[in-house]
Design a protein around this motif. Structure first.
Motif, PDB file in Angstrom:
ATOM      1  N   PRO A  59       0.791  -1.229   0.000  1.00  0.00           N
ATOM      2  CA  PRO A  59       0.000   0.000   0.000  1.00  0.00           C
ATOM      3  C   PRO A  59       0.829   1.288   0.000  1.00  0.00           C
ATOM      4  N   ILE A  62       1.990   2.612  -3.586  1.00  0.00           N
ATOM      5  CA  ILE A  62       1.065   2.999  -4.656  1.00  0.00           C
ATOM      6  C   ILE A  62       1.346   4.417  -5.143  1.00  0.00           C
ATOM      7  N   SER A  81      -5.908   6.931  -2.466  1.00  0.00           N
ATOM      8  CA  SER A  81      -4.871   6.350  -1.610  1.00  0.00           C
ATOM      9  C   SER A  81      -4.608   4.883  -1.949  1.00  0.00           C
ATOM     10  N   ASP A  82      -5.649   4.172  -2.440  1.00  0.00           N
ATOM     11  CA  ASP A  82      -5.493   2.737  -2.701  1.00  0.00           C
ATOM     12  C   ASP A  82      -5.537   2.351  -4.176  1.00  0.00           C
ATOM     13  N   HIS A  83      -5.547   3.344  -5.072  1.00  0.00           N
ATOM     14  CA  HIS A  83      -5.633   3.041  -6.503  1.00  0.00           C
ATOM     15  C   HIS A  83      -5.250   4.281  -7.312  1.00  0.00           C
ATOM     16  N   VAL A 101      -2.450  -0.847  -7.530  1.00  0.00           N
ATOM     17  CA  VAL A 101      -3.311  -1.157  -6.388  1.00  0.00           C
ATOM     18  C   VAL A 101      -2.527  -1.964  -5.363  1.00  0.00           C
ATOM     19  N   HIS A 102      -3.130  -2.105  -4.201  1.00  0.00           N
ATOM     20  CA  HIS A 102      -2.553  -2.940  -3.144  1.00  0.00           C
ATOM     21  C   HIS A 102      -2.660  -4.404  -3.566  1.00  0.00           C
ATOM     22  N   SER A 105      -5.375  -7.104  -2.402  1.00  0.00           N
ATOM     23  CA  SER A 105      -6.539  -6.403  -1.868  1.00  0.00           C
ATOM     24  C   SER A 105      -7.788  -6.885  -2.605  1.00  0.00           C
TER      25      SER A 105
END
Length: 147
Positions: A59, A62, A81-83, A101-102, A105
């Motif tokens: 994470p 990213i 924040s995640d993509h 991405v994470h 996830s």
């Protein structure tokens, strides 16, 4: 570009080239995976000639990876924040879209599972294509055709 056509071996080659370009540009470590996703990754599925690449990382990597790709000329289209997603050469003339991405996830696993389902099931491919055609028609766009 942006024409819908039958899947061909050229899409697979484009996916391999896009993955190789990312591998050359970024210091990737053991917990990074790069996958060709989207319609161009599915044999037998008509697709626009735009290759989607999914990059799975920790994470905290990213945003830095997205910024590094932006510095190298990729068009940063969106950032959460995640993509993050970037286009090459630009959002107006896409040849490739890179999603960061994470790894592992929900966003990662759903995209990989959907791609794998479409690769494995001719009935899933047919249903997906029918939905895409209905969506294109209802949005006022010309129905996708295969050339």
């Amino acid at each position: 570009m942006d024409k819908v056509k039958l899947h061909d071996s050229q899409f697979e080659l484009w996916g391999k080239r896009a993955k190789a370009a990312i591998t050359e540009l970024l210091p990737l470590d053991w917990d990074t995976r790069i996958e060709h996703i989207g319609s161009t990754s599915v044999p037998g599925l008509p697709a626009k000639d735009v290759v989607d690449i999914l990059i799975g990382v920790r994470p905290e990597r990213i945003q830095p990876i997205a910024q590094e790709l932006k510095k190298r000329g990729y068009d940063l289209e969106g950032s959460f924040s995640d993509h993050c997603w970037l286009s090459l050469p630009s959002r107006h003339n896409r040849q490739s879209i890179f999603h960061i991405v994470h790894l592992n996830s929900r966003r990662w696993t759903r995209r990989i599972a959907f791609r794998d389902l479409l690769r494995e099931s001719s009935s899933a491919r047919a249903k997906y294509l029918a939905v895409k055609q209905i969506a294109a028609t209802s949005s006022g766009k010309k129905e996708p055709t295969v050339k």
